[in-house]
Design an enzyme around this catalytic site. Sequence first.
Site, short mmCIF file in Angstrom:
data_model
loop_
_atom_site.label_atom_id
_atom_site.label_comp_id
_atom_site.label_asym_id
_atom_site.label_seq_id
_atom_site.Cartn_x
_atom_site.Cartn_y
_atom_site.Cartn_z
N ASP A 1 -0.63 -4.89 -3.45
CA ASP A 1 -1.97 -4.30 -3.45
C ASP A 1 -1.96 -2.78 -3.44
O ASP A 1 -2.65 -2.15 -2.63
CB ASP A 1 -2.83 -4.84 -2.31
N HIS B 1 -7.20 -6.26 1.86
CA HIS B 1 -6.15 -5.35 1.38
C HIS B 1 -4.78 -5.73 1.97
O HIS B 1 -3.76 -5.60 1.30
CB HIS B 1 -6.55 -3.92 1.77
N SER C 1 0.83 -1.20 0.00
CA SER C 1 0.00 0.00 0.00
C SER C 1 0.87 1.26 0.00
O SER C 1 1.69 1.43 -0.89
CB SER C 1 -0.95 -0.07 1.19
#
Length: 349
Positions: free
Chosen positions: A146, A318, A121
């Site tokens: 991700d 996530h 992220s």
Amino acid sequence: PGRKRDFSPVLWSQYFESMEDVVVENDTGKDISFYFADLFGPVLLLLHGGGHSALSWAVFTSAIINRIQCRIVALDLRGHGETKVRNPEDLSAETMSKDVGNVVEALYGDLPPPIMLIGHSMGGAIAVHTAVANLVPSLLGLCMIDVVEGTAMDALNSMQNFLRSRPKTFKSLENAIEWSVKSGQIRNLESARVSMVGQVKQCEGAASPECPKAIVEGIIEEEEEEEEEDEERGGSVNKRKKEDDTETKKEHLYTWRIELAKTEKYWDGWFRGLSNLFLSCPTPKLLLLAGVDRLDKDLTIGQMQGKFQMQVLPQCGHAVHEDAPDKVAEAVATFLIRHRFTEPIGGFQ
């Protein structure tokens, strides 16, 4: 079913060999904390997502060091975890990538070993900015987990709503761990037990401004059970709840270590232009995603041209490396072996 799950916190020392501070920039007294699993082979430098800490890599670390020869350095980025810096509010991509370069220099001097940057992220974006700025001279490879520019930019509008929907305080570490698993933030209980410790901290005093008096609502299922028990015993639910509340106010509550809502001005700088920056890095690249719908146009074209390797890990939220640490370790290990960057161990195929 029927078995009570254990939400007690687990110490980082079950996964890492040591935790150290490296002083980068003496004049400003900047201290960056990192966790170490020092074997031999290339260094996997791990950068966590916003609000998380180096501990989000704990279970992944034990999975990867059983598959390939490598060393692990997991950083607490500024404003996160145990890292203490003069200006923790400055979370610009430029400042954070400089921090990463400074840590590499402080640890290894002029002759750093081969290093692969792996980021989740926000950390994935920082890994790319670090690579593009050539702050890690011995860069071997790059892995983003991700994070895709198109999806990230789209999600920024709803980000504040998501942050507002989170509880502000927790009664205990157990309560925070339970919330993270039951809300689906971290779908792997083992990882939640070690990594939530790095996301929350004890309030200085229960009524301090950063710690509102609000008590986190107990997780619903348990309250229902309690109410049933109460009815059986003929006790008053309200009376019991009031006692619980006063008890909680006496205890020290836990709150988030970083107020992510206040970092909004940096979000655009982390993600804008990220796909092309990623594609422009000359090193071998790996992109791990929770769903194929996350690809944007630039990455779709780059993928067709074979500019990077991609793997989709379904059934993950996530926090892919926390939800499926073994699968992520397998993907990273296979990538490193395929490029002849390291050797397998323990019969890893």
